[in-house]
Design a protein around this motif. Sequence first.
Motif, PDB file in Angstrom:
ATOM      1  N   UNK A   1       3.871   0.679   2.610  1.00  0.00           N
ATOM      2  CA  UNK A   1       3.598  -0.308   3.655  1.00  0.00           C
ATOM      3  C   UNK A   1       3.416  -1.670   3.002  1.00  0.00           C
TER       4      UNK A   1
ATOM      5  N   UNK B   1      11.034   1.950   1.211  1.00  0.00           N
ATOM      6  CA  UNK B   1      10.572   2.308   2.564  1.00  0.00           C
ATOM      7  C   UNK B   1       9.382   3.258   2.539  1.00  0.00           C
ATOM      8  N   UNK B   2       9.036   3.785   1.368  1.00  0.00           N
ATOM      9  CA  UNK B   2       7.914   4.727   1.322  1.00  0.00           C
ATOM     10  C   UNK B   2       6.558   4.023   1.239  1.00  0.00           C
TER      11      UNK B   2
ATOM     12  N   UNK C   1       0.854  -1.199   0.000  1.00  0.00           N
ATOM     13  CA  UNK C   1       0.000   0.000   0.000  1.00  0.00           C
ATOM     14  C   UNK C   1       0.883   1.239   0.000  1.00  0.00           C
ATOM     15  N   UNK C   2       0.592   2.135  -0.949  1.00  0.00           N
ATOM     16  CA  UNK C   2       1.443   3.323  -1.089  1.00  0.00           C
ATOM     17  C   UNK C   2       0.725   4.607  -0.724  1.00  0.00           C
ATOM     18  N   UNK C   3      -0.596   4.546  -0.595  1.00  0.00           N
ATOM     19  CA  UNK C   3      -1.372   5.750  -0.287  1.00  0.00           C
ATOM     20  C   UNK C   3      -2.740   5.312   0.217  1.00  0.00           C
TER      21      UNK C   3
END
Lengths: 456, 456
Positions: A353, A350-351, A204-206
């Motif tokens: 989840x 790392x950006x 998940x990125x956003x």
Amino acid sequence: MNYSFLDKNQKRFVEELEEFLSIPSVSTLPEKKGEVEQAAEWVSSRLQMAGLENVKAVETKGHPIVYGDWLHALDKPTVLFYGHYDVQPAEPLELWDYSPFEPHIENGRIYGRGATDMKANVLLPIIACEAWLAEKGEMPVNVKFLFEGEEEIGSPSLADFMEQHKSLLTADLAVSADSGQMQEEQPATMVSLRGLAGVQIDVQSADGDLHSGLYGGAVPNAAQALATVLDSMKTKDGKIAIDGFYEQVEERSEEERADINQNQPRIEDFKKSAGVYNIVGEPDYTVGEQTLTRPTVDINGMWSGYQGMGVKTVIPAEAHAKVTCRLVPNQTPEEIIEKLRRHVEAHAPKEVKTKVIPLAGKAHPYMLPYDHPGLKAIEQAVWTVEKKTPARLRIGGSIPITGLLEQHIGVHTLQLGFSVFDEGMHAPNEFYRLNQFEKGQKVFVQLLHELSDCPF
Amino acid sequence: MNYSFLDKNQKRFVEELEEFLSIPSVSTLPEKKGEVEQAAEWVSSRLQMAGLENVKAVETKGHPIVYGDWLHALDKPTVLFYGHYDVQPAEPLELWDYSPFEPHIENGRIYGRGATDMKANVLLPIIACEAWLAEKGEMPVNVKFLFEGEEEIGSPSLADFMEQHKSLLTADLAVSADSGQMQEEQPATMVSLRGLAGVQIDVQSADGDLHSGLYGGAVPNAAQALATVLDSMKTKDGKIAIDGFYEQVEERSEEERADINQNQPRIEDFKKSAGVYNIVGEPDYTVGEQTLTRPTVDINGMWSGYQGMGVKTVIPAEAHAKVTCRLVPNQTPEEIIEKLRRHVEAHAPKEVKTKVIPLAGKAHPYMLPYDHPGLKAIEQAVWTVEKKTPARLRIGGSIPITGLLEQHIGVHTLQLGFSVFDEGMHAPNEFYRLNQFEKGQKVFVQLLHELSDCPF
């Protein structure tokens, strides 16, 4: 022991098989629960009729597990026979030439759902015990039977049952008749299976998908991050790059490699059968070794963002992949799942989840040692009946039972069944060869004898 | 020129807008073809009524393109006004407070599909011309009008029309009124847009999906190969690694960077608005620069193999991704598509086949030079009417028209419209502010004047 009892009763055995096949014990269908129980009852009665003792159908959270034993062979090994009395659904019905639960015999073949997987094979060790008890009044070994009704749905109750009934199931060796051979002319025993373990990776990125015009250039993309994670699992030359993945893997013996490589398919034949343009895989191993003795990691599926026609300029907030590994001795599903989890954590940008969720369908790898006395016993029993040495079959796929028996009961499993590869397992018009049925009974009669002097 | 003509006729202009809005010119719906043509006729009549000459609605493969001109300003520049008379569908109708094609005025706002996108804006330059011709009998510049009826479906006929009518459309400058401002209080002109180009990447590793037990370890996996290709497009620090991708990219001037960076959102605000946990992107650029002035590559979607519940141990034979890039001057969609194609060819594992298919929806990037005389003209025209300097709006998204006009007619495009960001473009209850309508007419009257002395 001669086979006169078998010959005399062959007609009855076939009628019994017809009766057994006519019970639609489809374990996956809730509406067939009664029929599955009926099949458990049928197996229990058949065990009792054969002379087995302590027969019971034990309730589980799912379908019953049938147990029976005969334990009067003092100082002799105890053999645990495994099998399953449940079957796959018969659908699509319109593709069957005859009704799947009204068995039909034609040209020496019996047709019906469950014929080859594995109701005929279930009868083989029962009939062999019956023959010994009828002819000799005793058996050369102690035997226990463990028949489940949930194999076709992943054996959800079996591990718990084994744990709860450890002492009941104690044995020196297991024999699974849920097995077979590739060609009719060549008997076989399965000696090696790969295990299975897998995870779903969620990235998940956003909080939600973003417009690439408004945000593109400054925000992470879940699909891009997943591609990074997935790419990191393999090296360019076909090795697995998951940290520590090969740690537990043991090299096969020169004897076994030679055995595998003498039956090697030609590369061109292999490519043709697989429909691939090129082969890949670990250098220094043949295709046979790669597919039978080496562990793998494969992406089975992945998805993210827009999959429709044309263009949608979205930055997907989520991306997913299903990844499974085939395992070899001495890897374990738990170890590999943990290594997958650590690898994803270490290699995900790392950006974003990530979540790593173990998939159901674990199986331990299995290998019967080349010097296992049971292997000699099978070879001798088959030779006596067929005058052929059984092929040592290695399967790149996974069957959980061998691992479960090793893990919970602490025994090796011989795998000997008389199904042939072309008999339509899980497909319409499933059948079984009646000459294999007879041959199988004889081999199991011999096997009981051969096992009696095995040093376990 | 004073605005007495505008003041005197304002009521009629609003009635005309209501009439125009009541024509459901939904270009995407085949059953509205008649209504789209009706709108083209309405625009043609309105141009004629304003005093424009050579007015015609030209048939195309799709909906008509309306042309008109007034070319009697000797030695003066020629300005080409662009707009579109088609609208988005009004669905879902139940979310509208009033019928979308029965315009309704309330509190100084006119409600109806197409109000802000862009029927009111279409009328602004027409009314400005009418005012000049009515008051002065002539115009300070030559004007041409180009109104299409297919903007909402991607302008499929426009490029061909421009090529076929190059001399008809020759001009010194284009003005698109398909624009707006972010806040009601702050007039704006759009000076920079990113372009768009993308491809679908298809990877094939075998003729069909394979069983990971039988083949795993020796055969390629399409999803794995795609992950390799996709991962190779970006570096870990957020740069684009597609070979030659930045070749044509020009750095923005210090003046423009300063301009952008003074309106920079705070990082924490940006992260919150995007719903992301971290930002990424090219080092050495601010978030504003990254999203407005730098090119991007984003995976918009990808898919391969099994996406259902649980586990399916398949080796997928196919994997697909949609990848689009936002472009900046002087990149072109064709160049970038070619670079994507070469990159995929160079980075795909050689054991798989790949296809790279250009996606529809290309757009050239656009930037109005800071020293363009038209920009000064707009600033002066807006200042005269509003006593405010219009913001220079940069958009990270893409609008094809500016690139098309540059490519086919060879002109720069001023983008000046009086829509406000909150007016429900493409959404239910779309509206337009009537005070903006009046203000816009005056600014366009002034703009014609300011452009007359521009040195093009």
